[in-house]
Design an enzyme around this catalytic site. Sequence first.
Site, PDB file in Angstrom:
ATOM      1  N   ARG A  20      43.508  29.919  63.053  1.00 24.66           N
ATOM      2  CA  ARG A  20      44.951  30.113  63.065  1.00 24.66           C
ATOM      3  C   ARG A  20      45.499  30.248  64.470  1.00 24.66           C
ATOM      4  NH1 ARG A  20      45.551  32.655  57.578  1.00 24.66           N
ATOM      5  NH2 ARG A  20      47.698  33.276  57.464  1.00 24.66           N
ATOM      6  N   ARG A  45      54.458  34.519  43.581  1.00 22.21           N
ATOM      7  CA  ARG A  45      53.006  34.365  43.445  1.00 22.21           C
ATOM      8  C   ARG A  45      52.366  35.573  42.766  1.00 22.21           C
ATOM      9  NH1 ARG A  45      49.508  32.928  48.547  1.00 22.21           N
ATOM     10  NH2 ARG A  45      50.726  34.611  49.479  1.00 22.21           N
ATOM     11  N   LYS A  67      47.145  26.366  50.178  1.00 24.10           N
ATOM     12  CA  LYS A  67      45.750  26.255  50.632  1.00 24.10           C
ATOM     13  C   LYS A  67      44.790  26.847  49.604  1.00 24.10           C
ATOM     14  CE  LYS A  67      46.656  28.668  54.395  1.00 24.10           C
ATOM     15  NZ  LYS A  67      48.116  28.940  54.284  1.00 24.10           N
ATOM     16  N   ARG A 122      55.468  36.315  58.827  1.00 23.28           N
ATOM     17  CA  ARG A 122      54.312  35.421  58.643  1.00 23.28           C
ATOM     18  C   ARG A 122      54.665  33.996  59.067  1.00 23.28           C
ATOM     19  NH1 ARG A 122      52.838  36.943  52.641  1.00 23.28           N
ATOM     20  NH2 ARG A 122      51.427  35.168  52.716  1.00 23.28           N
ATOM     21  N   ARG A 126      50.386  40.412  45.764  1.00 24.72           N
ATOM     22  CA  ARG A 126      49.852  40.820  47.058  1.00 24.72           C
ATOM     23  C   ARG A 126      50.848  41.709  47.785  1.00 24.72           C
ATOM     24  NH1 ARG A 126      47.488  35.632  50.162  1.00 24.72           N
ATOM     25  NH2 ARG A 126      48.671  36.546  51.885  1.00 24.72           N
TER      26      ARG A 126
HETATM   27  P1  AP5 Z   1      48.748  29.554  47.693  1.00 25.52           P
HETATM   28  O1  AP5 Z   1      47.791  28.470  47.308  1.00 25.52           O
HETATM   29  O2  AP5 Z   1      48.411  30.945  47.349  1.00 25.52           O
HETATM   30  O3  AP5 Z   1      49.137  29.419  49.244  1.00 25.52           O
HETATM   31  P2  AP5 Z   1      48.306  29.651  50.553  1.00 25.52           P
HETATM   32  O4  AP5 Z   1      48.542  28.460  51.429  1.00 25.52           O
HETATM   33  O5  AP5 Z   1      46.906  30.042  50.256  1.00 25.52           O
HETATM   34  O6  AP5 Z   1      49.154  30.842  51.172  1.00 25.52           O
HETATM   35  P3  AP5 Z   1      48.767  32.301  51.657  1.00 25.52           P
HETATM   36  O7  AP5 Z   1      50.012  33.146  51.547  1.00 25.52           O
HETATM   37  O8  AP5 Z   1      47.525  32.800  51.055  1.00 25.52           O
HETATM   38  O9  AP5 Z   1      48.563  32.018  53.149  1.00 25.52           O
HETATM   39  P4  AP5 Z   1      48.611  33.021  54.248  1.00 25.52           P
HETATM   40  O10 AP5 Z   1      48.161  32.141  55.332  1.00 25.52           O
HETATM   41  O11 AP5 Z   1      49.888  33.716  54.511  1.00 25.52           O
HETATM   42  O12 AP5 Z   1      47.687  34.229  53.743  1.00 25.52           O
HETATM   43  P5  AP5 Z   1      46.177  34.576  54.029  1.00 25.52           P
HETATM   44  O13 AP5 Z   1      45.627  35.250  52.850  1.00 25.52           O
HETATM   45  O14 AP5 Z   1      45.468  33.418  54.600  1.00 25.52           O
HETATM   46  O15 AP5 Z   1      50.171  29.161  47.055  1.00 25.52           O
HETATM   47  C1  AP5 Z   1      51.310  29.976  47.245  1.00 25.52           C
HETATM   48  C2  AP5 Z   1      52.144  30.042  45.944  1.00 25.52           C
HETATM   49  O16 AP5 Z   1      52.703  28.754  45.682  1.00 25.52           O
HETATM   50  C3  AP5 Z   1      51.316  30.396  44.701  1.00 25.52           C
HETATM   51  O17 AP5 Z   1      52.116  31.162  43.859  1.00 25.52           O
HETATM   52  C4  AP5 Z   1      50.991  29.031  44.079  1.00 25.52           C
HETATM   53  O18 AP5 Z   1      50.794  29.117  42.680  1.00 25.52           O
HETATM   54  C5  AP5 Z   1      52.240  28.229  44.427  1.00 25.52           C
HETATM   55  N1  AP5 Z   1      51.966  26.810  44.671  1.00 25.52           N
HETATM   56  C6  AP5 Z   1      50.854  26.264  45.237  1.00 25.52           C
HETATM   57  N2  AP5 Z   1      50.959  24.914  45.313  1.00 25.52           N
HETATM   58  C7  AP5 Z   1      52.179  24.602  44.774  1.00 25.52           C
HETATM   59  C8  AP5 Z   1      52.874  23.365  44.570  1.00 25.52           C
HETATM   60  N3  AP5 Z   1      52.339  22.179  44.932  1.00 25.52           N
HETATM   61  N4  AP5 Z   1      54.109  23.428  43.990  1.00 25.52           N
HETATM   62  C9  AP5 Z   1      54.668  24.636  43.615  1.00 25.52           C
HETATM   63  N5  AP5 Z   1      54.039  25.839  43.794  1.00 25.52           N
HETATM   64  C10 AP5 Z   1      52.818  25.815  44.362  1.00 25.52           C
HETATM   65  O19 AP5 Z   1      46.344  35.649  55.201  1.00 25.52           O
HETATM   66  C11 AP5 Z   1      46.937  36.906  54.975  1.00 25.52           C
HETATM   67  C12 AP5 Z   1      46.993  37.701  56.266  1.00 25.52           C
HETATM   68  O20 AP5 Z   1      45.650  37.947  56.728  1.00 25.52           O
HETATM   69  C13 AP5 Z   1      47.694  37.028  57.441  1.00 25.52           C
HETATM   70  O21 AP5 Z   1      49.085  37.255  57.422  1.00 25.52           O
HETATM   71  C14 AP5 Z   1      47.004  37.680  58.632  1.00 25.52           C
HETATM   72  O22 AP5 Z   1      47.510  38.978  58.848  1.00 25.52           O
HETATM   73  C15 AP5 Z   1      45.577  37.832  58.142  1.00 25.52           C
HETATM   74  N6  AP5 Z   1      44.715  36.675  58.484  1.00 25.52           N
HETATM   75  C16 AP5 Z   1      44.077  35.837  57.604  1.00 25.52           C
HETATM   76  N7  AP5 Z   1      43.389  34.891  58.268  1.00 25.52           N
HETATM   77  C17 AP5 Z   1      43.593  35.125  59.592  1.00 25.52           C
HETATM   78  C18 AP5 Z   1      43.169  34.458  60.767  1.00 25.52           C
HETATM   79  N8  AP5 Z   1      42.389  33.364  60.743  1.00 25.52           N
HETATM   80  N9  AP5 Z   1      43.585  34.961  61.959  1.00 25.52           N
HETATM   81  C19 AP5 Z   1      44.366  36.072  62.034  1.00 25.52           C
HETATM   82  N10 AP5 Z   1      44.806  36.730  60.954  1.00 25.52           N
HETATM   83  C20 AP5 Z   1      44.427  36.264  59.738  1.00 25.52           C
HETATM   84 MG    MG Z   2      45.784  31.829  50.484  1.00 25.30          MG
END
Ligand code: AP5
Ligand code: MG
Length: 213
Positions: free
Chosen positions: A88, A127, A13, A171, A160
């Site tokens: 989410r 990552r 994402k 997660r 991270r």
């Molecule tokens: P990346 O693009 O970083 O993935 P992402 O989908 O953004 O994954 P996140 O881990 O950021 O999602 P998340 O939902 O767990 O974390 P968030 O910060 O939202 O890509 C991942 C890796 O793969 C990278 O290394 C990239 O280079 C690689 N990659 C990308 N595309 C690729 C491809 N096509 N092929 C190969 N490799 C590839 O949330 C963190 C925490 O915050 C949550 O756990 C929760 O505690 C809290 N939180 C955030 N939002 C909410 C909410 N709305 N409600 C409740 N809690 C929340």
């Molecule tokens: Mg992200």
Amino acid sequence: MNIMLFGAPGAGKGTQAKFLIEKYGIPQISTGDILRAAIKAGTNMGLEAKRFMDEGKLVPDSTIIGIIKDRLAESDCKEGFILDGFPRTIPQAEALELLMKEMGISLDRVISLNVPDELIVGRITGRRVCPKCGASFHMEFNSPKVEGICDYCGDKLVQRKDDTAETVVSRLDAYHTQTAPLFDFYTERNVMSEVDGTKDVSDVKEDIFKILG
Ligand code: AP5
Ligand code: MG
Ligand code: ZN
């Protein structure tokens, strides 16, 4: 254009949001990035959220909905935005619907990045992220031009705190139990499009651009 990127942790994402910012000139709203900034700033909200994030659990809906309400009211969202990692849960999606209705806007498209669980652990543990602009890289699959340095802003990349093999398990569990039901929620509203998120980063980008036009 109001877009939402949907998918498991590590589905891509954040990576794809960067391309959409460049193409459409609209901001990315990542609740994860906003929470990490609050932790860094040492605010009460950040301290409270940290406990949940470190364990790979979702932060309470009331906190998240408050964040989104404030963020969507900012002037840079007038021409549209890219939601990344929000909503989410069903209550978050319902709150968003109400909020957007009040604002006289609606979601144009939800893009689901489909990636099976078995690919997620490797993506997350390899990552590296930019603490300044939030860009995501991968040591193997999506390496920066200069090792350890962000392509977009030149800051030093870090890992991270929640990107461990143990936290990924909780997660993913939170994703399947609390977030996955949103797939049907948005399919029923005729805004859902699916993309094969296992393809190369640039192929996924092209597929999304084709959908959005
Ligand atoms: P990346 O693009 O970083 O993935 P992402 O989908 O953004 O994954 P996140 O881990 O950021 O999602 P998340 O939902 O767990 O974390 P968030 O910060 O939202 O890509 C991942 C890796 O793969 C990278 O290394 C990239 O280079 C690689 N990659 C990308 N595309 C690729 C491809 N096509 N092929 C190969 N490799 C590839 O949330 C963190 C925490 O915050 C949550 O756990 C929760 O505690 C809290 N939180 C955030 N939002 C909410 C909410 N709305 N409600 C409740 N809690 C929340
Ligand atoms: Mg992200
Ligand atoms: Zn950066």
